[in-house]
Scaffold this motif. Sequence first.
Motif, mmCIF file in Angstrom:
data_model
loop_
_atom_site.group_PDB
_atom_site.id
_atom_site.type_symbol
_atom_site.label_atom_id
_atom_site.label_comp_id
_atom_site.label_asym_id
_atom_site.label_seq_id
_atom_site.Cartn_x
_atom_site.Cartn_y
_atom_site.Cartn_z
ATOM 1 N N GLU A 51 7.846 16.425 -1.654
ATOM 2 C CA GLU A 51 6.894 17.420 -2.150
ATOM 3 C C GLU A 51 5.635 16.755 -2.695
ATOM 4 O O GLU A 51 4.514 17.212 -2.451
ATOM 5 C CB GLU A 51 7.539 18.271 -3.245
ATOM 6 C CG GLU A 51 6.624 19.352 -3.793
ATOM 7 C CD GLU A 51 7.319 20.249 -4.801
ATOM 8 O OE1 GLU A 51 6.613 21.016 -5.488
ATOM 9 O OE2 GLU A 51 8.566 20.171 -4.922
ATOM 10 N N ARG A 52 5.808 15.649 -3.398
ATOM 11 C CA ARG A 52 4.651 14.976 -4.011
ATOM 12 C C ARG A 52 3.801 14.235 -2.986
ATOM 13 O O ARG A 52 2.572 14.272 -3.030
ATOM 14 C CB ARG A 52 5.128 14.000 -5.082
ATOM 15 C CG ARG A 52 3.978 13.238 -5.741
ATOM 16 C CD ARG A 52 4.429 12.511 -6.968
ATOM 17 N NE ARG A 52 3.338 11.820 -7.621
ATOM 18 C CZ ARG A 52 3.113 11.831 -8.922
ATOM 19 N NH1 ARG A 52 3.890 12.544 -9.715
ATOM 20 N NH2 ARG A 52 2.123 11.129 -9.444
ATOM 21 N N PHE A 53 4.468 13.539 -2.050
ATOM 22 C CA PHE A 53 3.744 12.648 -1.153
ATOM 23 C C PHE A 53 3.582 13.190 0.267
ATOM 24 O O PHE A 53 2.902 12.585 1.089
ATOM 25 C CB PHE A 53 4.433 11.284 -1.100
ATOM 26 C CG PHE A 53 4.490 10.576 -2.426
ATOM 27 C CD1 PHE A 53 3.328 10.234 -3.095
ATOM 28 C CD2 PHE A 53 5.712 10.255 -3.011
ATOM 29 C CE1 PHE A 53 3.384 9.573 -4.320
ATOM 30 C CE2 PHE A 53 5.770 9.602 -4.226
ATOM 31 C CZ PHE A 53 4.599 9.260 -4.882
ATOM 32 N N GLY A 54 4.248 14.299 0.565
ATOM 33 C CA GLY A 54 4.104 14.895 1.887
ATOM 34 C C GLY A 54 5.018 14.346 2.950
ATOM 35 O O GLY A 54 4.935 14.726 4.118
ATOM 36 N N GLY A 55 5.921 13.464 2.576
ATOM 37 C CA GLY A 55 6.858 12.905 3.544
ATOM 38 C C GLY A 55 7.562 11.700 2.961
ATOM 39 O O GLY A 55 7.382 11.360 1.778
ATOM 40 N N LEU A 56 8.362 11.054 3.775
ATOM 41 C CA LEU A 56 9.098 9.860 3.356
ATOM 42 C C LEU A 56 9.172 8.902 4.536
ATOM 43 O O LEU A 56 9.560 9.288 5.635
ATOM 44 C CB LEU A 56 10.508 10.231 2.885
ATOM 45 C CG LEU A 56 11.417 9.063 2.473
ATOM 46 C CD1 LEU A 56 10.827 8.321 1.274
ATOM 47 C CD2 LEU A 56 12.823 9.576 2.139
ATOM 48 N N ASP A 57 8.803 7.646 4.281
ATOM 49 C CA ASP A 57 8.790 6.637 5.339
ATOM 50 C C ASP A 57 9.829 5.543 5.153
ATOM 51 O O ASP A 57 10.268 4.928 6.120
ATOM 52 C CB ASP A 57 7.405 5.995 5.417
ATOM 53 C CG ASP A 57 6.313 7.010 5.685
ATOM 54 O OD1 ASP A 57 6.107 7.353 6.855
ATOM 55 O OD2 ASP A 57 5.691 7.484 4.713
ATOM 56 N N GLY A 61 0.781 -1.226 0.000
ATOM 57 C CA GLY A 61 0.000 0.000 0.000
ATOM 58 C C GLY A 61 0.808 1.270 0.000
ATOM 59 O O GLY A 61 0.254 2.365 0.116
ATOM 60 N N LEU A 62 2.142 1.162 -0.158
ATOM 61 C CA LEU A 62 2.981 2.350 -0.162
ATOM 62 C C LEU A 62 2.967 3.015 -1.535
ATOM 63 O O LEU A 62 2.969 2.335 -2.566
ATOM 64 C CB LEU A 62 4.431 1.998 0.192
ATOM 65 C CG LEU A 62 4.775 1.871 1.666
ATOM 66 C CD1 LEU A 62 4.194 0.611 2.261
ATOM 67 C CD2 LEU A 62 6.299 1.884 1.859
ATOM 68 N N ASP A 63 2.963 4.344 -1.544
ATOM 69 C CA ASP A 63 3.251 5.094 -2.748
ATOM 70 C C ASP A 63 4.763 5.024 -2.993
ATOM 71 O O ASP A 63 5.548 5.008 -2.039
ATOM 72 C CB ASP A 63 2.808 6.547 -2.600
ATOM 73 C CG ASP A 63 1.293 6.673 -2.455
ATOM 74 O OD1 ASP A 63 0.571 5.882 -3.093
ATOM 75 O OD2 ASP A 63 0.842 7.553 -1.704
ATOM 76 N N ILE A 64 5.165 5.016 -4.254
ATOM 77 C CA ILE A 64 6.554 4.706 -4.594
ATOM 78 C C ILE A 64 7.160 5.760 -5.496
ATOM 79 O O ILE A 64 6.566 6.135 -6.521
ATOM 80 C CB ILE A 64 6.668 3.343 -5.311
ATOM 81 C CG1 ILE A 64 5.926 2.237 -4.563
ATOM 82 C CG2 ILE A 64 8.138 2.984 -5.522
ATOM 83 C CD1 ILE A 64 6.548 1.802 -3.275
ATOM 84 N N ALA A 65 8.372 6.211 -5.150
ATOM 85 C CA ALA A 65 9.213 6.981 -6.061
ATOM 86 C C ALA A 65 10.287 6.046 -6.588
ATOM 87 O O ALA A 65 11.054 5.471 -5.813
ATOM 88 C CB ALA A 65 9.834 8.175 -5.349
#
Length: 242
Positions: free
Chosen positions: A76-82, A26-30
Amino acid sequence: MPRTAVVTGASSGIGEATAHELADEGLDIALAARREERLESIAGDLEEEYGVDAVAVPTDVRDEAAVDALIEATVERFGGLDVLVNNAGLARGGEVAELETEQYRTMTETNEDGVFFATRAALPHLVESEGHLVFVGSFAGQYPRPFNPVYAATKWWVRGFAHSVGAQVGDQGVAVSVVNPSEVRTEFGGAEGASFAERFERGSVTEPIEIAEAIRFAATRERSGVSEIDLFRRDKFADTMN
């Protein structure tokens, strides 16, 4: 639960498989690598298959400014990094006496400098999210590799750097993990000869999905950190005796 991940070396092999595993979580990915068209294709696959947001960010990890821009664009796109998965790496040359300086520098700049640049840029965001920092190490980072000492040395560096960073930021809530494969059937090693995918038949060595599953496990622990996972070919230790 983590929400956003950056995967370097994402255009094939372990990186591509890892992107799929994290998207399935379910993670968004760069997606970061040098092959833009390939990244765009993978991003489309992730969005269609898992319903996540995926973005291709063409990046040469040897370029400090490009790596900084990768992390900035992700936040910037996702609002953070996990999650940061430091996967990009390569091997060149072999015998030290025959290794050209350019080959040496390409390996160290990719396998060491690139890892440092990405880690440095990502850490403030991972501290904020109490996130996960995952390094793809190697069997070669734990045992001598006489046929490619410089590559091995870069992987010893990655492992030492990772564990030392873990000691530095663990009390700030960041989990740091190292995942060590032996041979994996990927395009790796193909610039100056047959790649691992060409050299090894299916079933004879590890597949990328096996490493990606280990990365997924390490990157999604809620209240614990996975220090190190070794995924070695079952007969691999016989190599150390020959």
